[in-house]
Design an enzyme around this catalytic site. Sequence first.
Site, PDB file in Angstrom:
ATOM      1  N   LYS A  94       0.870  -1.180   0.000  1.00 14.64           N
ATOM      2  CA  LYS A  94       0.000   0.000   0.000  1.00 14.64           C
ATOM      3  C   LYS A  94       0.906   1.230   0.000  1.00 14.64           C
ATOM      4  O   LYS A  94       1.415   1.641   1.028  1.00 14.64           O
ATOM      5  CB  LYS A  94      -0.907  -0.022   1.235  1.00 14.64           C
ATOM      6  N   THR A 102      -0.865   6.774  13.748  1.00 15.46           N
ATOM      7  CA  THR A 102      -1.370   5.700  12.891  1.00 15.46           C
ATOM      8  C   THR A 102      -0.763   4.365  13.283  1.00 15.46           C
ATOM      9  O   THR A 102      -1.449   3.337  13.340  1.00 15.46           O
ATOM     10  CB  THR A 102      -1.065   6.001  11.418  1.00 15.46           C
ATOM     11  N   GLU A 124       7.921   1.337  12.006  1.00 17.57           N
ATOM     12  CA  GLU A 124       8.996   2.329  11.993  1.00 17.57           C
ATOM     13  C   GLU A 124       8.306   3.677  11.961  1.00 17.57           C
ATOM     14  O   GLU A 124       7.729   4.082  10.950  1.00 17.57           O
ATOM     15  CB  GLU A 124       9.897   2.116  10.777  1.00 17.57           C
ATOM     16  N   CYS A 177      12.224  11.047   9.303  1.00 19.23           N
ATOM     17  CA  CYS A 177      11.946  10.649  10.676  1.00 19.23           C
ATOM     18  C   CYS A 177      13.189  10.697  11.549  1.00 19.23           C
ATOM     19  O   CYS A 177      13.094  10.800  12.775  1.00 19.23           O
ATOM     20  CB  CYS A 177      11.336   9.250  10.706  1.00 19.23           C
ATOM     21  N   GLU A 231       7.266  16.068  16.589  1.00 16.64           N
ATOM     22  CA  GLU A 231       7.948  15.961  15.303  1.00 16.64           C
ATOM     23  C   GLU A 231       7.385  16.993  14.332  1.00 16.64           C
ATOM     24  O   GLU A 231       6.180  17.062  14.096  1.00 16.64           O
ATOM     25  CB  GLU A 231       7.759  14.554  14.738  1.00 16.64           C
TER      26      GLU A 231
END
Length: 508
Positions: free
Chosen positions: A188, A245, A263, A297, A398
């Site tokens: 996906k 999520t 991750e 990230c 973040e």
Amino acid sequence: MNVRSEGTGVAVPEADTPDEIFVGGRWTRGRGTLIESVNPADGKVFAQLHGAVVDDVDLAVDAGLRAAAGSGWATWLPHERAAVLHRIGNALEANVDRIGALQTLDTGKTLTETRALARSAAGTFRFMAAALETMEGAMTPARGNFLTLATYEPMGVVGAITPWNSPIASDAQKIAPALAAGNAVVSKPPVWAPWVTLLLARLCEDAGLPTGLLSVLPGPGRTVGEALVAHPQVSKVSFTGGTTTGRHLAHVAADKLMPITLELGGKSPTIVFSDADLDQAVAGVLFGVFSSSGQSCIAGSRIFVHSSIHDEFVDRLVAGARQLHVGPGDDPRTQVGPMVTHSHRDGVAAMVDAAVEQGAQVLCGAGIPDDPALQSGAYYLPTVLTGVDNAATICQEEVFGPVAVVLSFDDEDDLVAQANDTVFGLACGIWTRDFVKGWRAAQAIRAGTVWMNTYKQFSISTPFSGLKDSGIGTEKGRDGIRSYMNQKSIYVDLSGHALPWATPQEES
């Protein structure tokens, strides 16, 4: 015919942006919502795609199960599966420019970076092929008159959910080991950047991957992604994306008792000790924060600098940030490209504005470039903030943009406490000439990856993982294949005798 976005020199063949998705080995027009890909360098739509729907997940999983059984992929000898992976890696290498151009249009990244990501993906397939050929089971020490073996078997159908900030490399990092392990894969890709994953499917198809082993289903995470994770015949999912999520998907996986690799986000500290080589440190910190336009990230966005060198370092950092070339990804001078979408850029700007309202001082950036040629793009200047402590929102949440906050420290113990004072634990950078000091700090920092006197360097041979809210599970490395396999223990009797417990005993 080529697809070209006005105002940039990037063009890709129209065949690389068809309105088709890849379901169980079949190219078909999606039945889902229309996905418009916008070139963030100029804000113009360059391609459209109808995405997948939930029913496509069922079709892809069913096709994957049939393909795995019908092709015998799981039972191919390791070197036979590895040969296919090598061909895919070679195809990626041969199409580096094609992949790079497509990803630059899709994400705004520089061509230098997108080509590097394509080469990284090629290396990933080759490494996993080599690891597969040399992977061994184990004959465990005997504890009786029997032979004991530890073996590994494929899971069946696994899901791969990838992010928009490095699609082709993330695709390879999940798909290559999953295929090497003998599984079928349903991928996906991100709604904002689906094209390179679809191109990868074509390259896999051309390389001789058995039909049906790979499906690519672009679509919203809340529908297609959710259905993939929840599907009863999906045996594992690997997800790279946001922590919120990821936490939700972990709950879905827990209800199924399904393993999941996550991750997730980060708010990584970068530590500059008083004895650091300042030329090296400034260059490394700039790269660690502002490369990829900060959309990483692992960005080292909390910069802890020893008070004795704080002012000099900050002056040099700000000067360096101001000199970074901001522009479209196809310009070879560009170091900081546009952000992936205008809405994402505006979200980053809002976080900086909120930090200023809470007392942060802007040393540079914090705005849109003045250059008229960049006004239609999703650009944001490299930004350095100071004047807040580690508890400030801008230091704890973040940003995922070109924004860094500089903080000062005196005591090493206090530094470690502050660096670890975050819900995240993904990465850390340390700059020092003193190896013992750097090693001590590296061991004390709670992060999955620590760089010393460098930053954002990766190797597919080295495991990658996060701690705390930065994720669970490990990707990459030789054991990356086994993360997509079930371990099985086999006991073989060597005595030739019936178990004494079940043998009738003569009465005395």
